[in-house]
Scaffold this motif. Structure first.
Motif, PDB file in Angstrom:
ATOM      1  N   GLU A  87       0.819  -1.215   0.000  1.00  0.00           N
ATOM      2  CA  GLU A  87       0.000   0.000   0.000  1.00  0.00           C
ATOM      3  C   GLU A  87       0.850   1.261   0.000  1.00  0.00           C
ATOM      4  N   ALA A  88       2.118   1.141   0.396  1.00  0.00           N
ATOM      5  CA  ALA A  88       3.139   2.173   0.170  1.00  0.00           C
ATOM      6  C   ALA A  88       2.735   3.562   0.642  1.00  0.00           C
ATOM      7  N   SER A  89       2.124   3.635   1.804  1.00  0.00           N
ATOM      8  CA  SER A  89       1.765   4.912   2.407  1.00  0.00           C
ATOM      9  C   SER A  89       2.297   4.889   3.836  1.00  0.00           C
ATOM     10  N   PRO A  90       3.245   5.757   4.196  1.00  0.00           N
ATOM     11  CA  PRO A  90       3.956   5.608   5.469  1.00  0.00           C
ATOM     12  C   PRO A  90       3.084   5.519   6.715  1.00  0.00           C
ATOM     13  N   SER A  91       2.083   6.395   6.865  1.00  0.00           N
ATOM     14  CA  SER A  91       1.261   6.289   8.073  1.00  0.00           C
ATOM     15  C   SER A  91       0.435   5.007   8.054  1.00  0.00           C
ATOM     16  N   TYR A  92      -0.054   4.609   6.876  1.00  0.00           N
ATOM     17  CA  TYR A  92      -0.735   3.315   6.775  1.00  0.00           C
ATOM     18  C   TYR A  92       0.218   2.181   7.125  1.00  0.00           C
ATOM     19  N   THR A 137      12.856   4.828   6.989  1.00  0.00           N
ATOM     20  CA  THR A 137      12.240   5.609   5.911  1.00  0.00           C
ATOM     21  C   THR A 137      11.421   6.787   6.422  1.00  0.00           C
ATOM     22  N   CYS A 138      11.829   7.371   7.520  1.00  0.00           N
ATOM     23  CA  CYS A 138      11.157   8.574   8.019  1.00  0.00           C
ATOM     24  C   CYS A 138      11.969   9.808   7.623  1.00  0.00           C
ATOM     25  N   PRO A 163      14.159  13.475   8.431  1.00  0.00           N
ATOM     26  CA  PRO A 163      15.334  13.658   9.300  1.00  0.00           C
ATOM     27  C   PRO A 163      15.008  13.809  10.777  1.00  0.00           C
ATOM     28  N   HIS A 164      13.745  14.119  11.098  1.00  0.00           N
ATOM     29  CA  HIS A 164      13.360  14.311  12.497  1.00  0.00           C
ATOM     30  C   HIS A 164      12.559  13.139  13.053  1.00  0.00           C
ATOM     31  N   GLY A 165      12.464  12.058  12.289  1.00  0.00           N
ATOM     32  CA  GLY A 165      11.772  10.875  12.785  1.00  0.00           C
ATOM     33  C   GLY A 165      10.277  10.889  12.583  1.00  0.00           C
ATOM     34  N   ASN A 166       9.787  11.637  11.589  1.00  0.00           N
ATOM     35  CA  ASN A 166       8.357  11.693  11.285  1.00  0.00           C
ATOM     36  C   ASN A 166       8.065  10.967   9.975  1.00  0.00           C
ATOM     37  N   THR A 167       6.824  10.537   9.819  1.00  0.00           N
ATOM     38  CA  THR A 167       6.448   9.885   8.569  1.00  0.00           C
ATOM     39  C   THR A 167       6.495  10.881   7.419  1.00  0.00           C
ATOM     40  N   GLY A 180      25.935  16.098   3.784  1.00  0.00           N
ATOM     41  CA  GLY A 180      26.048  17.499   4.150  1.00  0.00           C
ATOM     42  C   GLY A 180      24.726  18.073   4.615  1.00  0.00           C
ATOM     43  N   CYS A 181      24.294  19.149   3.962  1.00  0.00           N
ATOM     44  CA  CYS A 181      23.079  19.841   4.391  1.00  0.00           C
ATOM     45  C   CYS A 181      21.815  19.306   3.728  1.00  0.00           C
ATOM     46  N   PHE A 182      21.931  18.266   2.897  1.00  0.00           N
ATOM     47  CA  PHE A 182      20.769  17.780   2.149  1.00  0.00           C
ATOM     48  C   PHE A 182      20.337  16.379   2.582  1.00  0.00           C
ATOM     49  N   ASP A 183      19.013  16.212   2.678  1.00  0.00           N
ATOM     50  CA  ASP A 183      18.377  14.901   2.766  1.00  0.00           C
ATOM     51  C   ASP A 183      17.361  14.824   1.638  1.00  0.00           C
ATOM     52  N   VAL A 184      17.353  13.708   0.923  1.00  0.00           N
ATOM     53  CA  VAL A 184      16.429  13.527  -0.197  1.00  0.00           C
ATOM     54  C   VAL A 184      15.759  12.165  -0.058  1.00  0.00           C
ATOM     55  N   ALA A 185      14.435  12.147  -0.193  1.00  0.00           N
ATOM     56  CA  ALA A 185      13.680  10.896  -0.254  1.00  0.00           C
ATOM     57  C   ALA A 185      13.195  10.706  -1.683  1.00  0.00           C
ATOM     58  N   VAL A 186      13.321   9.487  -2.198  1.00  0.00           N
ATOM     59  CA  VAL A 186      12.934   9.170  -3.573  1.00  0.00           C
ATOM     60  C   VAL A 186      11.889   8.064  -3.531  1.00  0.00           C
ATOM     61  N   ASP A 187      10.692   8.369  -4.004  1.00  0.00           N
ATOM     62  CA  ASP A 187       9.589   7.403  -4.026  1.00  0.00           C
ATOM     63  C   ASP A 187       9.312   7.023  -5.473  1.00  0.00           C
ATOM     64  N   ALA A 188       9.714   5.805  -5.844  1.00  0.00           N
ATOM     65  CA  ALA A 188       9.538   5.329  -7.218  1.00  0.00           C
ATOM     66  C   ALA A 188       8.636   4.102  -7.263  1.00  0.00           C
ATOM     67  N   GLY A 189       7.747   3.971  -6.279  1.00  0.00           N
ATOM     68  CA  GLY A 189       6.890   2.799  -6.182  1.00  0.00           C
ATOM     69  C   GLY A 189       5.760   2.800  -7.191  1.00  0.00           C
ATOM     70  N   LYS A 190       4.866   1.838  -7.024  1.00  0.00           N
ATOM     71  CA  LYS A 190       3.763   1.676  -7.966  1.00  0.00           C
ATOM     72  C   LYS A 190       2.687   2.735  -7.739  1.00  0.00           C
TER      73      LYS A 190
END
Length: 584
Positions: A280-285, A325-326, A328-332, A379-389
């Motif tokens: 289902e690929a939804s973090p809070s779910y 997979t949260c 940088p502060h530990g949130n969804t 360094g100063c960057f965090d990047v999340a990449v979502d390539a799911g269905k």
């Protein structure tokens, strides 16, 4: 009739909290069974009820929009102020339980489905039962009893496997399962002290048996036909296991337990991926689904029952994925149908419930190939990449989507997800353009193009600690194209290259959604300057012959309420396009 018996929960030598039925009826098997409830009273006194019994996404979004927040104390305050059921009351002040379903029946549309099912799943019982445990004030127990009695009177049982409209969806699917879970928790909470008279306990136990049998028939039918999928199916397995071990006196308990275990095993095999993600690929779910995996394990352990083979490994895998997979502060992450919650706090609570949990902290860069999800940190960057269905219920289109944080502050965000009853969810939030992506649409006959029918595939071509490269292909009868996105971090720069090639002339557009902060464009519209608390960041267009357009769009903020967000976009007609841009 037997004399009414009330028994308080007691601590036993094993350290588990004894669970004795406050009332027993002759139709039980007759054996006196002490069973154990794994969530101790001290936890219910300490935590909000909807932290211990997590809300599904639909319930969270409705509660948040309707009451202002999605926690038990807010629902309880609404009840105390006489506002809890106001939206469902008629002119005479009586609750019209199916008021919004009746609107649907008459208009042949479903504008308020979540409002209808929120009430009829009886989430509102749990805050009242918790308030009784915490205070011992009779008004909370009486309020609980009144709501439940009136609901049962208004909704005679409809046999399982009927069409949803036969019962206005009240005796169908998740409505039945959620009510059963609310009843199980409530029995534990209300049995601390003499909250209810015998007649009320008889009603509750009849209802538990009725609901469990209903859930059993639906689950068994889906299991037999291999038709079960998703968290609705999983929830049936969880509820059946919990009911069976708490109430072995019911003659159906053995078959509930066997079917519940089988459903959970089937769901785990089909829906939980090798990296611990779920389809289902939804973090809070994903937190909701992981808890639906944890609960039956705790109920089985607490009552000395055989656990499901391989279940501890499954739980470790799910929670390790959630920890990694949260943000940088530990949130969804607010991607797809996810709301913003503290993943860190939820995992800490789970470790109290199940001390065997061994979760590693969020690492820097990682790629999870089964779920096609990646993280980059340098360094100063965090990047999340979502390539799911993009083809299941809680997915949004627009992949590979990226989210960017600069010095820990959100910079590029997802538009998010509102209450499911708001049509803007389907008109805007789920569409590709509401994400940080490239969209490709035909110039000609655009009305015939519907991205809802397109099922693009994403494949990771390369990844390391600094780079992720994704290939996105879409093949439909009306359009074929390829989009390649490369994200790399180096020397304080986030560099992105998007290349598109189509088989016909198209409209190619880059979309970037900024966090709700101050932003200005330079005179040539090729640089966006964003003022963050930590300093200024710039998004520069490197490709020639293009410039940013800007508009104001709705987005969901980290408080899970609507805000406004700047939407940058770049348009280029033709068969090919390259958008090269960087954040510094």
């Amino acid at each position: 009739m037997r004399k009414t018996e009330y028994r308080k929960h007691e601590m036993v030598s094993t350290g588990k909290l004894g669970f004795m039925m406050p009332y027993r009826k002759p139709y039980f098997s007759g054996k006196v069974a002490k069973t154990f409830y794994p969530y101790g009273a001290e936890l219910w006194r300490e935590y909000d009820c909807f932290a211990l019994s997590l809300l599904d996404g639909g319930a969270f979004f409705f509660s948040n929009a309707h009451f202002g927040a999605a926690d038990g104390k807010t629902v309880l305050r609404a009840w105390e102020e006489g506002k809890l059921l106001a939206a469902w009351q008629g002119a005479d002040g009586k609750v019209e339980w199916d008021r919004f379903w009746q609107i649907w029946d008459s208009t042949l549309c479903l504008p308020r489905f979540e409002q209808h099912v929120w009430l009829n799943r009886l989430y509102c019982l749990l805050p009242l039962a918790q308030a009784w445990l915490r205070t011992g004030e009779q008004r909370y127990a009486r309020g609980w009893d009144k709501i439940f009695k009136e609901w049962m009177s208004a909704h005679p049982i409809v046999p399982p496997l009927q069409k949803a409209h036969e019962s206005r969806s009240c005796w169908h699917d998740m409505q039945v399962t959620t009510r059963l879970i609310m009843l199980l928790h409530s029995v534990f909470l209300l049995s601390h002290g003499e909250a209810l008279p015998a007649v009320s306990w008889r009603r509750i136990y009849r209802a538990i048996r009725l609901h469990a049998n209903h859930v059993f028939v639906e689950a068994a039918q889906a299991h037999a036909t291999k038709g079960g999928i998703g968290n609705h199916y999983q929830q049936k397995g969880t509820a059946l296991v919990a009911t069976a071990v708490l109430f072995p006196e019911f003659p159906e308990a053995a078959k509930w337990l066997a079917t519940g275990r089988s459903v959970l095993e089937e769901h785990a095999a089909a829906d939980i991926l090798a990296d611990g993600a779920n389809i289902e690929a939804s973090p809070s779910y994903s937190h909701f689904i992981a808890r639906l995996s944890l609960d039956p394990h705790l109920f089985l352990i607490a009552n000395g029952c055989e656990t499901i083979p391989g279940w501890e490994g499954l739980l470790q895998r799910q929670y390790a994925y959630l920890a990694q997979t949260c943000d940088p502060h530990g949130n969804t992450l607010q991607v797809s149908d996810s709301y913003f919650m503290s993943a860190k706090a939820d995992i800490a609570l789970v470790r109290r419930l199940w001390p065997e949990l061994a979760v590693t902290k969020r690492s820097g860069s990682n790629w999870f190939d089964p779920s096609k999800f990646g993280l980059l940190h340098q360094g100063c960057f965090d990047v999340a990449v979502d390539a799911g269905k993009t083809n299941l219920w809680h997915h949004h289109r627009g992949k590979p989507n990226i989210l960017v944080w600069y010095k820990g502050e959100p910079l590029l965000i997802d538009t998010g997800c509102p209450n499911y009853d708001e049509d803007v969810r389907d008109r805007w939030c789920k569409y590709a353009a509401a994400h940080n992506v490239v969209t490709v649409e035909p110039d000609e006959e655009a009305a015939k193009w519907d991205e809802l029918t397109a099922m693009p595939e994403c494949k990771c071509l390369y990844h390391d600690d600094k780079t992720i490269e994704i290939n996105h292909t879409c093949n439909t009868p009306s359009l074929n194209y390829n989009w390649r996105r490369r994200i790399s971090l180096s020397d304080g720069v986030c560099h992105v290259r998007d290349s598109v090639r189509a088989d016909r002339p198209v409209r190619i557009s880059l979309h970037l959604h900024l966090a709700p902060v101050n932003m200005t464009l330079t005179a040539n519209n090729r640089c966006a300057v964003i003022a963050l608390d930590c300093g200024k960041a710039r998004i520069n267009l490197l490709s020639r012959g293009i410039k940013f357009n800007i508009c104001d769009q709705l987005a969901i903020g980290t408080n899970n309420h609507w805000t406004r967000s700047a939407h940058l976009n770049v348009n280029k007609p033709g068969r090919t396009a390259t958008f090269e841009w960087q954040i510094v």
